[in-house]
Every structure is written in structure tokens, then in C-alpha cells.
Scaffold this active site. Structure first.
Site, PDB file in Angstrom:
ATOM      1  N   ASP A   9      76.863  71.586  52.557  1.00  0.00           N
ATOM      2  CA  ASP A   9      76.228  70.632  53.477  1.00  0.00           C
ATOM      3  C   ASP A   9      77.170  69.523  53.911  1.00  0.00           C
ATOM      4  OD1 ASP A   9      73.874  72.033  53.281  1.00  0.00           O
ATOM      5  OD2 ASP A   9      72.879  70.585  51.969  1.00  0.00           O
ATOM      6  N   HIS A  10      77.965  69.006  52.959  1.00  0.00           N
ATOM      7  CA  HIS A  10      78.764  67.826  53.278  1.00  0.00           C
ATOM      8  C   HIS A  10      79.988  68.143  54.128  1.00  0.00           C
ATOM      9  CE1 HIS A  10      76.218  65.052  51.311  1.00  0.00           C
ATOM     10  NE2 HIS A  10      76.277  65.683  50.162  1.00  0.00           N
ATOM     11  N   HIS A  43      71.377  73.467  53.209  1.00  0.00           N
ATOM     12  CA  HIS A  43      70.046  72.887  53.406  1.00  0.00           C
ATOM     13  C   HIS A  43      69.864  72.635  54.898  1.00  0.00           C
ATOM     14  CE1 HIS A  43      66.976  69.496  52.182  1.00  0.00           C
ATOM     15  NE2 HIS A  43      66.477  70.369  53.051  1.00  0.00           N
ATOM     16  N   HIS A  50      72.835  67.587  59.154  1.00  0.00           N
ATOM     17  CA  HIS A  50      74.159  68.153  58.871  1.00  0.00           C
ATOM     18  C   HIS A  50      74.220  69.636  59.275  1.00  0.00           C
ATOM     19  CE1 HIS A  50      71.927  69.015  55.191  1.00  0.00           C
ATOM     20  NE2 HIS A  50      72.130  67.809  54.674  1.00  0.00           N
ATOM     21  N   GLU A  70      68.229  76.207  51.340  1.00  0.00           N
ATOM     22  CA  GLU A  70      67.303  75.165  50.911  1.00  0.00           C
ATOM     23  C   GLU A  70      66.512  74.713  52.125  1.00  0.00           C
ATOM     24  OE1 GLU A  70      69.937  73.214  47.273  1.00  0.00           O
ATOM     25  OE2 GLU A  70      69.774  72.158  49.189  1.00  0.00           O
ATOM     26  N   THR A 100      69.765  61.972  50.228  1.00  0.00           N
ATOM     27  CA  THR A 100      69.805  63.315  49.668  1.00  0.00           C
ATOM     28  C   THR A 100      68.464  63.564  48.994  1.00  0.00           C
ATOM     29  OG1 THR A 100      71.038  64.827  48.204  1.00  0.00           O
ATOM     30  CG2 THR A 100      70.773  62.545  47.451  1.00  0.00           C
ATOM     31  N   HIS A 191      71.887  69.324  41.254  1.00  0.00           N
ATOM     32  CA  HIS A 191      71.744  67.949  41.719  1.00  0.00           C
ATOM     33  C   HIS A 191      72.466  66.987  40.780  1.00  0.00           C
ATOM     34  CE1 HIS A 191      70.032  65.296  44.765  1.00  0.00           C
ATOM     35  NE2 HIS A 191      70.023  64.386  43.807  1.00  0.00           N
ATOM     36  N   GLY A 213      77.394  70.750  45.196  1.00  0.00           N
ATOM     37  CA  GLY A 213      77.996  70.487  46.491  1.00  0.00           C
ATOM     38  C   GLY A 213      78.842  69.240  46.553  1.00  0.00           C
TER      39      GLY A 213
END
EC number: 2.6.99.2
Length: 239
Positions: A9-10, A43, A50, A70, A100, A191, A213
Site C-alpha cells: 500500500d505505501h 487494501h 493509495h 483487504e 491506517t 499490523h 507492509g
């Protein structure tokens, strides 16, 4: 041996910061797989902050390991998932203002809606996981709605401020693993996991896959994505 799913995602977050095309999450996914990742996690948020729909479609075509999507348990997202066919869908809670995902699904409160989403996805040939806190009631509810897996939310453990709090959270996670396994659920976790704390969770045993992530992408900025992924794979492998 437990597996590693790399959340990219990032990579998309950095791209969206400038509204351009780089860095490309699809390229990042390929590099992560070559470095030893067992799966790719993304996600697709309702606000598309994103990952974009195009990313999902391209990743479905290019990911060679496993694609884990996700998503919120909404009609829109279920329809997208049924169209694209990721290997797994992990249902997560979503708040527009959060930076997040802040906690696990409250499966007990929304059992009917979640059960319907689970059934539709499974009928489409997609495995389903529910992102839940290490709470026995949530684990039991996840089993009742027919989920294949749970992903244990490890955020409270990662954010623990002292040794006692950390040990309490590890105990909660361990108990959730045992209960989930007893109920026939597959167990994933994620997480807040990073290069410092992953071994403590891995030492509990019973977890099939870690979805990580932020810490991997953060390390990749300094040492490159290949090494960042390989280092995490080694930590999980030799925990």
C-alpha cells in the site's frame, strides 16, 4: 514454516503524494516476490487514497504467488472482488479519517452483513479472512459466520509501552491462535509488526502468514526492497 505477505500500500501512498505514476506498486510486487515474499497484500479503500482499481487489476494479472485483497465488507467491494478474483479477501473495518486501520472488525455487531459477504466471496471461489482483535468472542463470531481464516490484529502488542503490557498482549494473541485453531480457522497475523518485534509473535507458533507492509517499505527506502524483504523472510524463517 510461516509465510510472509508483503503489503505494498505505501508504495502507492508515495505515488499518490505527487499524483504521478512512480513508484509503481506492480513493479514493487514483482520485486518482493523475487526476494522471497509468499504473497502480496493490498487494501483497496473506499476513498482510493493509495491503491487504485487499476493497480488491483494489474496485480491480479502479474502476481505469481498469492494476492490478498483487504477490503471493507460493502456491496461495492464485494462486487469488485468477485470480478477480479484475488486468491483471498481479508475483510477489515474502515473509517474515512483514519491514517491506517485502527482495530479489528466487530464481527459480533455486524454478523449478518459479514456472513453475507463471506458467503458471496466463497461462492465466487475466494478464500475469506476476517481481521479481528485477539478477543475470544470475535474469534468465535468469525467461525460462526463461516470465515476460512482470521487475521489477528497485532497492533495493541506493537504499541505496548512496557514489558507487562507486551506480555499481556502476547498472551491474548496466543490464546486467540489456540482458539482459532480449535475452531478450524486458519490463522494469519498483522499490523504494527516490524524487524524488532516479529520474533516475539513468531515464537508463539500457529500462525500461517504474517502480513507486513509499513516496516518493510520504510526499510526499503534505506536498503532497497530486495534486502528489506529478504531480511524479514529470514526473521520469520529462523524465529
Amino acid at each position: 514454516m510461516a509465510k510472509l505477505g508483503v503489503n505494498i500500500d505505501h508504495v502507492a501512498t508515495i505515488r499518490q503524494a505527487r499524483g504521478g505514476v512512480e513508484p509503481d506498486p506492480v513493479a514493487a510486487a514483482a520485486l518482493a516476490e523475487l526476494a522471497g515474499a509468499d504473497g502480496i497484500t493490498i487494501h483497496l479503500r473506499e476513498d482510493r487514497r493509495h491503491i487504485q482499481d487499476r493497480d488491483l487489476k494489474l496485480l491480479r494479472q502479474t502476481v505469481k504467488t498469492k494476492l490478498n485483497l483487504e477490503m471493507a465488507a460493502t456491496a461495492e467491494m464485494v462486487a469488485i472482488a468477485l470480478s477480479v478474483k484475488p486468491d483471498m479477501c481479508t475483510l477489515v473495518p474502515e473509517k474515512r479519517q483514519e491514517l491506517t486501520t485502527e482495530g479489528g472488525l466487530d464481527v459480533r455487531i455486524a454478523m449478518q452483513g459479514i456472513a453475507e459477504a463471506v458467503e458471496r466471496l466463497q461462492n465466487g471461489g475466494i478464500a475469506v479472512s476476517l481481521f479481528v482483535d485477539p478477543d475470544p468472542d470475535q474469534v468465535k463470531a468469525s467461525s460462526k459466520v463461516g470465515s476460512d481464516y482470521i487475521e489477528i490484529h497485532t497492533g495493541a502488542f506493537a504499541d505496548a509501552k512496557d514489558w507487562k503490557s507486551e506480555q499481556d498482549e502476547l498472551e491474548r494473541i496466543g490464546n486467540a491462535i489456540k482458539l482459532g485453531a480449535k475452531l478450524g480457522l486458519g490463522i494469519n497475523a498483522g499490523h504494527g509488526l516490524n524487524y524488532t518485534n516479529i520474533r516475539k509473535v513468531a515464537a508463539l507458533g500457529g500462525i500461517e502468514e504474517y502480513n507486513i507492509g509499513h516496516s518493510i517499505i520504510s526499510r526499503a527506502v534505506l536498503v532497497g526492497l530486495d534486502r528489506a524483504v529478504r531480511d524479514m523472510v529470514d526473521l520469520i524463517k529462523y524465529a
